[in-house]
Design a protein around this motif. Structure first.
Motif, PDB file in Angstrom:
ATOM      1  N   ASP A 295       0.844  -1.199   0.000  1.00 44.74           N
ATOM      2  CA  ASP A 295       0.000   0.000   0.000  1.00 44.74           C
ATOM      3  C   ASP A 295       0.876   1.244   0.000  1.00 44.74           C
ATOM      4  OD1 ASP A 295      -2.050  -1.720   0.236  1.00 44.74           O
ATOM      5  OD2 ASP A 295      -2.831  -0.943   2.128  1.00 44.74           O
ATOM      6  N   SER A 296       0.538   2.211  -0.849  1.00 43.32           N
ATOM      7  CA  SER A 296       1.203   3.503  -0.707  1.00 43.32           C
ATOM      8  C   SER A 296       0.213   4.386   0.053  1.00 43.32           C
ATOM      9  CB  SER A 296       1.545   4.087  -2.074  1.00 43.32           C
ATOM     10  OG  SER A 296       0.376   4.481  -2.716  1.00 43.32           O
ATOM     11  N   ALA A 297       0.676   5.522   0.503  1.00 40.83           N
ATOM     12  CA  ALA A 297      -0.186   6.333   1.382  1.00 40.83           C
ATOM     13  C   ALA A 297      -1.311   7.022   0.613  1.00 40.83           C
ATOM     14  CB  ALA A 297       0.661   7.368   2.097  1.00 40.83           C
ATOM     15  N   ASP A 298      -1.317   6.931  -0.732  1.00 45.73           N
ATOM     16  CA  ASP A 298      -2.291   7.705  -1.512  1.00 45.73           C
ATOM     17  C   ASP A 298      -3.485   6.888  -1.998  1.00 45.73           C
ATOM     18  OD1 ASP A 298      -1.155   6.140  -3.436  1.00 45.73           O
ATOM     19  OD2 ASP A 298      -0.462   7.770  -4.706  1.00 45.73           O
ATOM     20  N   GLY A 299      -3.677   5.688  -1.430  1.00 47.45           N
ATOM     21  CA  GLY A 299      -4.842   4.889  -1.825  1.00 47.45           C
ATOM     22  C   GLY A 299      -4.558   3.920  -2.956  1.00 47.45           C
ATOM     23  N   ASN A 300      -3.339   3.948  -3.512  1.00 49.81           N
ATOM     24  CA  ASN A 300      -2.970   3.018  -4.578  1.00 49.81           C
ATOM     25  C   ASN A 300      -2.120   1.883  -4.027  1.00 49.81           C
ATOM     26  OD1 ASN A 300      -3.902   4.426  -7.007  1.00 49.81           O
ATOM     27  ND2 ASN A 300      -2.373   5.984  -6.456  1.00 49.81           N
ATOM     28  N   ALA A 301      -2.280   0.686  -4.633  1.00 49.79           N
ATOM     29  CA  ALA A 301      -1.281  -0.355  -4.396  1.00 49.79           C
ATOM     30  C   ALA A 301      -0.144  -0.108  -5.386  1.00 49.79           C
ATOM     31  CB  ALA A 301      -1.882  -1.724  -4.635  1.00 49.79           C
ATOM     32  N   VAL A 302       1.067  -0.347  -4.945  1.00 49.02           N
ATOM     33  CA  VAL A 302       2.244  -0.172  -5.813  1.00 49.02           C
ATOM     34  C   VAL A 302       3.069  -1.448  -5.711  1.00 49.02           C
ATOM     35  CG1 VAL A 302       2.306   2.323  -5.532  1.00 49.02           C
ATOM     36  CG2 VAL A 302       3.597   0.902  -3.957  1.00 49.02           C
ATOM     37  N   VAL A 303       4.007  -1.618  -6.627  1.00 47.97           N
ATOM     38  CA  VAL A 303       4.804  -2.835  -6.583  1.00 47.97           C
ATOM     39  C   VAL A 303       5.815  -2.736  -5.425  1.00 47.97           C
ATOM     40  CG1 VAL A 303       6.475  -2.009  -8.298  1.00 47.97           C
ATOM     41  CG2 VAL A 303       6.170  -4.450  -7.973  1.00 47.97           C
ATOM     42  N   ALA A 304       5.946  -3.833  -4.685  1.00 47.54           N
ATOM     43  CA  ALA A 304       6.883  -3.844  -3.551  1.00 47.54           C
ATOM     44  C   ALA A 304       8.295  -4.115  -4.077  1.00 47.54           C
ATOM     45  CB  ALA A 304       6.483  -4.930  -2.561  1.00 47.54           C
ATOM     46  N   VAL A 440     -14.621   3.426  -9.134  1.00 45.87           N
ATOM     47  CA  VAL A 440     -15.528   2.308  -8.822  1.00 45.87           C
ATOM     48  C   VAL A 440     -15.069   1.633  -7.533  1.00 45.87           C
ATOM     49  CG1 VAL A 440     -16.378   0.067  -9.623  1.00 45.87           C
ATOM     50  CG2 VAL A 440     -16.173   1.965 -11.236  1.00 45.87           C
ATOM     51  N   HIS A 441     -13.763   1.525  -7.372  1.00 42.11           N
ATOM     52  CA  HIS A 441     -13.193   0.947  -6.154  1.00 42.11           C
ATOM     53  C   HIS A 441     -13.692   1.727  -4.924  1.00 42.11           C
ATOM     54  CE1 HIS A 441     -10.062  -0.693  -3.527  1.00 42.11           C
ATOM     55  NE2 HIS A 441      -9.820   0.546  -3.146  1.00 42.11           N
ATOM     56  N   CYS A 442     -13.629   3.069  -4.994  1.00 44.99           N
ATOM     57  CA  CYS A 442     -14.083   3.886  -3.852  1.00 44.99           C
ATOM     58  C   CYS A 442     -15.583   3.739  -3.654  1.00 44.99           C
ATOM     59  CB  CYS A 442     -13.796   5.366  -4.085  1.00 44.99           C
ATOM     60  SG  CYS A 442     -12.075   5.778  -4.113  1.00 44.99           S
ATOM     61  N   LEU A 443     -16.354   3.728  -4.760  1.00 46.67           N
ATOM     62  CA  LEU A 443     -17.812   3.625  -4.632  1.00 46.67           C
ATOM     63  C   LEU A 443     -18.213   2.292  -4.015  1.00 46.67           C
ATOM     64  CD1 LEU A 443     -19.003   5.193  -8.004  1.00 46.67           C
ATOM     65  CD2 LEU A 443     -19.296   6.128  -5.713  1.00 46.67           C
ATOM     66  N   ALA A 444     -17.392   1.269  -4.250  1.00 52.45           N
ATOM     67  CA  ALA A 444     -17.704  -0.037  -3.664  1.00 52.45           C
ATOM     68  C   ALA A 444     -17.265  -0.077  -2.198  1.00 52.45           C
ATOM     69  CB  ALA A 444     -17.033  -1.144  -4.466  1.00 52.45           C
ATOM     70  N   ALA A 445     -16.975   1.096  -1.646  1.00 55.41           N
ATOM     71  CA  ALA A 445     -16.686   1.269  -0.220  1.00 55.41           C
ATOM     72  C   ALA A 445     -15.458   0.489   0.221  1.00 55.41           C
ATOM     73  CB  ALA A 445     -17.896   0.862   0.623  1.00 55.41           C
ATOM     74  N   GLN A 446     -14.492   0.395  -0.684  1.00 58.53           N
ATOM     75  CA  GLN A 446     -13.260  -0.309  -0.334  1.00 58.53           C
ATOM     76  C   GLN A 446     -12.353   0.592   0.485  1.00 58.53           C
ATOM     77  OE1 GLN A 446     -11.722  -3.103  -0.515  1.00 58.53           O
ATOM     78  NE2 GLN A 446     -13.421  -4.254  -1.374  1.00 58.53           N
ATOM     79  N   LYS A 447     -11.898   0.102   1.609  1.00 63.65           N
ATOM     80  CA  LYS A 447     -10.971   0.894   2.419  1.00 63.65           C
ATOM     81  C   LYS A 447      -9.534   0.552   2.032  1.00 63.65           C
ATOM     82  CE  LYS A 447     -13.839   3.088   5.213  1.00 63.65           C
ATOM     83  NZ  LYS A 447     -14.660   3.645   4.121  1.00 63.65           N
ATOM     84  N   ARG A 448      -9.362  -0.645   1.430  1.00 61.54           N
ATOM     85  CA  ARG A 448      -7.993  -1.055   1.082  1.00 61.54           C
ATOM     86  C   ARG A 448      -7.495  -0.274  -0.129  1.00 61.54           C
ATOM     87  NH1 ARG A 448      -8.592  -6.580  -0.453  1.00 61.54           N
ATOM     88  NH2 ARG A 448     -10.790  -6.306  -0.154  1.00 61.54           N
ATOM     89  N   ALA A 449      -6.176  -0.364  -0.398  1.00 61.13           N
ATOM     90  CA  ALA A 449      -5.604   0.326  -1.552  1.00 61.13           C
ATOM     91  C   ALA A 449      -6.148  -0.282  -2.842  1.00 61.13           C
ATOM     92  CB  ALA A 449      -4.087   0.209  -1.510  1.00 61.13           C
ATOM     93  N   TYR A 450      -6.207   0.543  -3.866  1.00 59.97           N
ATOM     94  CA  TYR A 450      -6.755   0.120  -5.158  1.00 59.97           C
ATOM     95  C   TYR A 450      -5.732  -0.728  -5.916  1.00 59.97           C
ATOM     96  CZ  TYR A 450      -8.056   0.508 -10.074  1.00 59.97           C
ATOM     97  OH  TYR A 450      -8.348   0.229 -11.382  1.00 59.97           O
ATOM     98  N   VAL A 451      -6.142  -1.949  -6.263  1.00 61.72           N
ATOM     99  CA  VAL A 451      -5.307  -2.815  -7.105  1.00 61.72           C
ATOM    100  C   VAL A 451      -6.038  -2.971  -8.428  1.00 61.72           C
ATOM    101  CG1 VAL A 451      -4.234  -5.081  -7.350  1.00 61.72           C
ATOM    102  CG2 VAL A 451      -4.574  -4.117  -5.071  1.00 61.72           C
TER     103      VAL A 451
END
Ligand SMILES: Cc1cc2nc3c(=O)[nH]c(=O)nc-3n(C[C@H](O)[C@H](O)[C@H](O)COP(=O)(O)OP(=O)(O)OC[C@H]3O[C@@H](n4cnc5c(N)ncnc54)[C@H](O)[C@@H]3O)c2cc1C
Length: 471
Positions: A295-304, A440-451
């Motif tokens: 997880d990055s701090a901006d709501g996105n998943a990034v490559v580790a 769509v990720h946010c609308l689906a009420a996802q709290k996790r980072a967007y993948v």
């Protein structure tokens, strides 16, 4: 280049250029691939070679000395026969068996395309990021662009998308775009920054360690003040109106959760709009390898990656915005570190001196801290979806409305963007969810980072090109 390559680098932006140059300096044979017509990526986007004198864009660029040095080193690599530079080649898939096979569509003679397979024992992905968008009523009107799109027109062709422009969203990127337009005589009628600038005061360390960022910001602020461009904090563009194209926007002050403050909404006449909510990393080529994400701090998943930019897949490296959005100097430093790891893992001697290596690591640490502070100071407003009506189109390719997405969640039980896609087709069109996926990720009420959804084919590729593949 007649001999087999040691390394394929995908993406010739700041990260990929720096990586290729460092690998060349270490004696490797490198293939550098980019879908664009020139090296430079988003940060050093230029008009085509033949138009550079006619379209001056020098004032829109930073770090040009570094860019020119990297270009010179790439030219030297080509002259020495150790760099194979593939421009206008779009990589649509990368796979690994005993080595990496990178599949690209050669589009130099577009619309005709030819399949190309580039092979090497090591692969470095530096594919950058793209604008993150949030829908709002009217965002699909002609004349409403992403903020990066507005800037790409300006940097790449000297074209302003309109004569009365409103900008909105969040993040420091609003400032160079506003300044670039204003300096060309375009009326920038409003810059709506959703965040509260005082949020930066919670991150004094990141600010004090990056005085260069302040100087850059102050430069833009001076241009905006000179051209009397109004910058409105805690304000958003909540709607756009018009017929054949946009003619006005609605703007409103925001409460602390991002809801429009009652009674503050007003209309501003415009003929173009640019909106951006930060960036989303371009992970298309990395996801199918199954590399670990973080997880990055901006709501996105990034490559580790480890501190040498190695992903969790052996032989696969990543640098730049794919590892987290943080700006060009960070991308350059990560590119250098990634190439150093490639050299070390190939048993070659380092290309960077000890001092340069220490400097690159320090740059990464400093700029990552700044990027984290930036993400926290410029979040996507929690209540942004309150700007949407049920009729607002969310997925433009498949014309799926916010109402349909909400129904898929409330009645269909969808709780992530993949399930919403199955129920509504949101994200199934031409752009494959690049535009609507985060929303769509946010609308689906996802709290996790967007993948983003995994795609085996990263860009539409013609059947003709596939048919020409002999394997
Ligand atoms: C539209 C836009 C405008 C920006 N403008 C600025 C700015 O003015 N100032 C600033 O500080 N930051 C800007 N940024 C942030 C910017 O991305 C970074 O600062 C910097 O360019 C990151 O470097 P990078 O090498 O990681 O990625 P990029 O510069 O994005 O380079 C990635 C490269 O990979 C190529 N690529 C991607 N996928 C493929 C594929 N499948 N096949 C082949 N090639 C591929 C792209 O064509 C691109 O050239 C911008 C970002 C975006 C999205």
């Amino acid at each position: 280049m007649s001999e087999p390559a040691d390394l394929v680098v995908v993406g010739a932006g700041p990260a990929g250029m720096a990586a290729a140059v460092t690998a060349l300096a270490g004696g490797l044979r490198v293939v550098l691939v980019d879908s664009g017509p020139a090296v430079g990526g988003q940060f050093w986007r230029h008009p085509p070679e033949h138009a550079r004198v006619a379209i001056p864009t020098g004032d829109l660029h930073h770090g040009l000395r570094e860019y020119l040095a990297l270009c010179a080193a790439l030219s030297a690599g080509r002259a020495a026969g150790r760099l194979d530079l593939r421009l206008a080649h779009h990589v649509w898939s990368a796979v690994r068996d005993d080595e990496f096979a990178v599949h690209a569509a050669d589009r130099r003679e577009a619309p005709r395309e030819r399949p190309v397979v580039l092979r090497a024992p090591r692969l470095l992905v530096a594919t950058g990021a793209y604008d993150r968008q949030l829908p709002f009523p009217g965002w699909d009107l002609p004349g409403v662009l992403t903020i990066g799109g507005l800037q790409a027109l300006l940097k790449g062709g000297g074209v302003a998308a309109g004569s009365r422009v409103a900008l909105g969203g969040t993040g420091p990127f609003l400032l160079p775009v506003a300044a670039g337009l204003a300096a060309r005589g375009i009326a920038v009628v409003t810059v709506c920054e959703a965040a509260d600038p005082r949020a930066w005061l919670r991150h004094p360390g990141a600010l004090l360690r990056n005085p260069g960022k302040w100087a850059e910001g102050a430069g833009y602020a001076a241009v905006l003040a000179r051209h009397r461009v109004p910058v409105r904090p805690r304000t958003a563009i909540t709607g756009a109106e018009g017929g054949e194209r946009v003619t006005s926007v609605r703007i409103a002050s925001l409460t602390s959760d991002g809801s429009p403050r009652p009674g503050t909404e007003r209309r501003v006449e415009v003929d173009a709009v640019g909106v951006g909510w930060g960036f989303a990393p371009q992970l298309d080529l990395l996801l199918p390898f199954g590399c670990e994400l973080t997880d990055s701090a901006d709501g996105n998943a990034v490559v580790a990656v480890d501190d040498g930019q190695r992903t969790t897949v052996p032989g696969l490296y990543a640098a730049g915005e794919a590892c987290g959005v943080g700006g060009a100097p960070l991308a350059v430093a990560e590119g250098r570190l990634a190439a150093e790891s490639v050299l070390a893992d190939s048993g070659a001697a380092p290309a960077l001196s000890r001092k340069s290596l220490v400097r690159a690591r320090a740059t990464v640490a400093r700029q990552r801290a700044f990027a984290r502070a930036m993400s926290m100071a410029h979040p996507v407003p929690a209540a942004w979806s309150s700007w949407l009506t049920d009729e607002t189109v969310v997925c433009r390719c498949e014309e799926v409305t916010a109402g349909a997405v909400r129904a898929a969640c409330a009645e269909g039980g969808a709780h992530d963007h993949r399930q919403v896609k199955q129920l509504t087709r949101a994200g199934m069109g031409w752009c494959q969810g690049r535009m609507c996926g985060p929303a769509v990720h946010c609308l689906a009420a996802q709290k996790r980072a967007y993948v983003p959804a995994e795609r085996l084919v990263a860009t539409p590729v013609t059947l003709g090109a596939l048919a020409q593949l002999d394997e």
